[in-house]
Design a protein around this motif. Sequence first.
Motif, short mmCIF file in Angstrom:
data_model
loop_
_atom_site.label_atom_id
_atom_site.label_comp_id
_atom_site.label_asym_id
_atom_site.label_seq_id
_atom_site.Cartn_x
_atom_site.Cartn_y
_atom_site.Cartn_z
N MET A 110 10.39 -6.80 11.95
CA MET A 110 9.77 -6.32 10.70
C MET A 110 9.72 -7.44 9.66
SD MET A 110 10.84 -2.90 8.68
CE MET A 110 11.78 -2.37 10.13
N ARG A 111 8.52 -7.93 9.38
CA ARG A 111 8.34 -8.95 8.35
C ARG A 111 8.64 -8.31 7.00
NH1 ARG A 111 2.83 -10.21 7.51
NH2 ARG A 111 2.47 -9.51 9.64
N ARG A 112 9.26 -9.04 6.11
CA ARG A 112 9.52 -8.48 4.80
C ARG A 112 9.63 -9.59 3.78
NH1 ARG A 112 10.02 -2.76 5.32
NH2 ARG A 112 8.02 -3.56 5.95
N ASP A 113 8.50 -10.23 3.53
CA ASP A 113 8.51 -11.26 2.51
C ASP A 113 7.62 -10.83 1.35
OD1 ASP A 113 5.77 -12.05 3.01
OD2 ASP A 113 6.48 -13.11 4.77
N ILE A 114 7.64 -11.64 0.31
CA ILE A 114 6.93 -11.27 -0.91
C ILE A 114 5.42 -11.20 -0.70
CG2 ILE A 114 6.72 -13.64 -1.80
CD1 ILE A 114 7.40 -12.41 -4.57
N PHE A 115 4.89 -12.02 0.20
CA PHE A 115 3.44 -12.01 0.43
C PHE A 115 2.99 -10.72 1.10
CE2 PHE A 115 4.50 -16.53 0.20
CZ PHE A 115 3.61 -16.93 -0.77
N GLN A 116 3.84 -10.22 1.99
CA GLN A 116 3.53 -8.96 2.64
C GLN A 116 3.71 -7.82 1.62
OE1 GLN A 116 6.09 -6.63 4.33
NE2 GLN A 116 4.49 -5.37 5.23
N ALA A 117 4.67 -7.99 0.72
CA ALA A 117 4.94 -6.95 -0.29
C ALA A 117 3.76 -6.76 -1.23
CB ALA A 117 6.20 -7.31 -1.08
N ILE A 118 3.15 -7.86 -1.66
CA ILE A 118 2.04 -7.74 -2.62
C ILE A 118 0.69 -7.52 -1.94
CG2 ILE A 118 3.22 -9.14 -4.37
CD1 ILE A 118 1.17 -11.40 -3.59
N ALA A 119 0.70 -7.45 -0.61
CA ALA A 119 -0.56 -7.26 0.11
C ALA A 119 -1.14 -5.87 -0.12
CB ALA A 119 -0.37 -7.51 1.60
N ASP A 120 -0.26 -4.90 -0.33
CA ASP A 120 -0.72 -3.52 -0.50
C ASP A 120 -1.09 -3.23 -1.95
OD1 ASP A 120 -0.76 -0.68 0.83
OD2 ASP A 120 0.24 -0.46 -1.11
N PRO A 121 -2.28 -2.67 -2.18
CA PRO A 121 -2.74 -2.42 -3.55
C PRO A 121 -1.86 -1.43 -4.31
CG PRO A 121 -4.28 -1.49 -1.93
CD PRO A 121 -3.31 -2.35 -1.18
N THR A 122 -1.34 -0.42 -3.61
CA THR A 122 -0.45 0.54 -4.27
C THR A 122 0.81 -0.17 -4.76
OG1 THR A 122 -1.23 2.29 -2.80
CG2 THR A 122 0.79 2.72 -4.02
N ARG A 123 1.34 -1.08 -3.93
CA ARG A 123 2.54 -1.81 -4.35
C ARG A 123 2.25 -2.72 -5.53
NH1 ARG A 123 4.17 -1.63 1.25
NH2 ARG A 123 3.15 -3.60 1.74
N ARG A 124 1.07 -3.32 -5.55
CA ARG A 124 0.72 -4.16 -6.71
C ARG A 124 0.64 -3.30 -7.97
NH1 ARG A 124 -2.87 -6.50 -3.16
NH2 ARG A 124 -4.72 -5.70 -4.22
N ALA A 125 0.14 -2.09 -7.82
CA ALA A 125 0.05 -1.18 -8.97
C ALA A 125 1.45 -0.78 -9.44
CB ALA A 125 -0.77 0.05 -8.59
N ILE A 126 2.35 -0.53 -8.49
CA ILE A 126 3.73 -0.19 -8.85
C ILE A 126 4.37 -1.34 -9.61
CG2 ILE A 126 6.04 0.25 -7.93
CD1 ILE A 126 4.74 1.83 -5.65
N ILE A 127 4.16 -2.55 -9.11
CA ILE A 127 4.70 -3.75 -9.77
C ILE A 127 4.21 -3.82 -11.21
CG2 ILE A 127 4.55 -6.28 -9.81
CD1 ILE A 127 4.58 -6.21 -6.73
N ALA A 128 2.92 -3.58 -11.40
CA ALA A 128 2.34 -3.64 -12.75
C ALA A 128 2.96 -2.57 -13.65
CB ALA A 128 0.83 -3.46 -12.68
N LEU A 129 3.19 -1.38 -13.06
CA LEU A 129 3.74 -0.26 -13.82
C LEU A 129 5.13 -0.56 -14.35
CD1 LEU A 129 2.96 3.18 -12.09
CD2 LEU A 129 2.68 2.58 -14.50
N ILE A 130 5.99 -1.08 -13.46
CA ILE A 130 7.40 -1.26 -13.84
C ILE A 130 7.69 -2.65 -14.39
CG2 ILE A 130 8.19 0.47 -12.19
CD1 ILE A 130 9.11 -1.82 -10.38
N ALA A 131 6.65 -3.43 -14.59
CA ALA A 131 6.85 -4.80 -15.09
C ALA A 131 7.44 -4.79 -16.49
CB ALA A 131 5.53 -5.57 -15.06
#
Lengths: 106, 106
Positions: free
Chosen positions: B1-22
Motif C-alpha cells: 500500500m503506497r502512502r505518500d503525499i503525492f498519492q494523498a493529494i491525488a484525490d480531489p475530495t482529499r484536496r478539498a478536505i485539506i483546503a477545509l481544515i487548512a
Amino acid sequence: MRRDIFQAIADPTRRAIIALIALQAMTPNAIAENFNSTRQAVSKHLRILTECKLVKQQQQGREIYYSLQIEKMKEIDKWLEQYRKIWETRFNQLDKVLSTIKKQKK
Amino acid sequence: MRRDIFQAIADPTRRAIIALIALQAMTPNAIAENFNSTRQAVSKHLRILTECKLVKQQQQGREIYYSLQIEKMKEIDKWLEQYRKIWETRFNQLDKVLSTIKKQKK
DNA sequence: TATATTTGCAACCAGATGGTTTCACAAAAT
DNA sequence: ATTTTGTGAAACCATCTGGTTGCAAATATA
C-alpha cells in the motif's frame, strides 16, 4: 477516467519519467531503459502524461521524442501558493515570538 | 500500500478536505457536511491523510479535531523546486532574447 | 441507568490502475 | 523485397481505490 496533473504525478514511475525528460527530450525506448518494467508500461505512462498536457511529443522519422511541458508544472505551484501563504505567516508569527523573547532577555 | 503525499493529494475530495481544515481544525462530522459522500468515506480519507502525516488529530471529549500539518506541504514545494529552477531559467532566457530584440529595434 | 451522539473499523463491491503479452503498422536498414 | 527497429493499441489480469452498509466502543445527556 480522471486525468489531471495531481493524478499524473501520484505515480512514482511517472515522477521519475518527468525528471528524466525535464532537461532533454527522449524516446520511449531510451526512457524505458531506465526502468525495470516493459517499454509498453512506460508507453502507457507517457500516454497519461500526454493526455494531461504534462508532456509533448515530437515525431522524428519513426522515433518519437517526448519532452516535459514545464509550463504545466506551474499548476501545482499555483495550487501550493495558498498553503505557502499559510506557512509563511506561521513562520513570521514564530519569528515575532522569538524576537520578543530575545528582547526580554536583554 | 503506497502512502505518500503525492498519492494523498491525488484525490480531489482529499484536496478539498485539506483546503477545509487548512485554517481551522474540524471534526469528521463537520467536514463530511461539506461533501455528498458518507461520513465513513470522509473518515477513510482522513485516515489516509493522517497516515502520511498531512493531518493531525486532537481528541476533545468524544470529538476529534483534525487539522492540517502545514509543514508536510513543504515536501511538495521541495519536489517542485527542481522544476521551478528550470522554468525560471527558461524565462530568463526568453527575457534575454526579448531585450536583445528591443536593443536591435533601437 | 438508559439513550443519543461521535467516531473508527471491518466487510463488501464496482471500477480504476499498473503491469504483462500479443499484435499491427510505419520507417529504416539489409 | 525482406528484415529489423521503434512505436502504439488491444486484451487480459491481479491489485488498489473509493465508496457503501453495518457494527462496536466511547463519551455525553436524559
